[in-house]
Enzyme design. Sequence first.
Site, PDB file in Angstrom:
ATOM      1  N   HIS A  61       0.825  -1.210   0.000  1.00 50.15           N
ATOM      2  CA  HIS A  61       0.000   0.000   0.000  1.00 50.15           C
ATOM      3  C   HIS A  61       0.858   1.257   0.000  1.00 50.15           C
ATOM      4  O   HIS A  61       2.033   1.217   0.346  1.00 50.15           O
ATOM      5  CB  HIS A  61      -0.912   0.008   1.230  1.00 50.15           C
ATOM      6  CG  HIS A  61      -0.134   0.058   2.515  1.00 50.15           C
ATOM      7  ND1 HIS A  61       0.429  -1.075   3.074  1.00 50.15           N
ATOM      8  CD2 HIS A  61       0.209   1.095   3.321  1.00 50.15           C
ATOM      9  CE1 HIS A  61       1.078  -0.742   4.169  1.00 50.15           C
ATOM     10  NE2 HIS A  61       0.967   0.571   4.340  1.00 50.15           N
ATOM     11  N   HIS A 115       5.453   5.971  -0.925  1.00 50.44           N
ATOM     12  CA  HIS A 115       6.273   4.772  -1.105  1.00 50.44           C
ATOM     13  C   HIS A 115       5.468   3.521  -0.782  1.00 50.44           C
ATOM     14  O   HIS A 115       4.395   3.603  -0.189  1.00 50.44           O
ATOM     15  CB  HIS A 115       7.510   4.829  -0.202  1.00 50.44           C
ATOM     16  CG  HIS A 115       7.163   4.700   1.258  1.00 50.44           C
ATOM     17  ND1 HIS A 115       6.669   5.751   2.005  1.00 50.44           N
ATOM     18  CD2 HIS A 115       7.210   3.631   2.095  1.00 50.44           C
ATOM     19  CE1 HIS A 115       6.430   5.340   3.242  1.00 50.44           C
ATOM     20  NE2 HIS A 115       6.747   4.046   3.325  1.00 50.44           N
TER      21      HIS A 115
END
Length: 172
Positions: free
Chosen positions: A34, A115
């Site tokens: 995620h 990220h």
Amino acid sequence: MRYGIVIFPSKPVQDEINAYRKRYDPHYSLIPPHVTLKEAFDADDEEIDKLITEMKHIANKTDPFTINVNKVSTFAPVTNTIYLKVEPIQELFDLAETMQSGKFPENQTYSYVPHITIAQKLSQDEYSDVYGSLSMKNIQFEDKIDRFHLLYQLDNDVWTVYESFVFGKEYV
């Protein structure tokens, strides 16, 4: 209860990323790959109801966008976390910033860096080996994003979807 707000990449991208996470991320079984929009925070039922209304408004005003993931990077020396860098685009920063203001609790620990974590909690030797190996790989993903998700943490530390918010959809 403990909540967080994330974007999940598509299933094919998650499968590719999980090939790395399975080996190097002890949180592999707790949450799918995620991009965090808002790190974990605590809220009671009344607070979360207000936040859900706010998230519906945010989703209504947001258009789908594309993310590009194109290299391996690290948060060293702060932590031995290795991640896939998501190209910083205004849409991600706007969403993350919106979720630090208004009715949302302000709980951002670090500057926002989009990220996807692939390795964490590594010893220094493991970190050096894994980062050296992964940084030589040519990693390229492009993925269309059309929603974000409110997650909650179960008693066994697993994160699960509480509600999803589709961009541009009129919520009643």
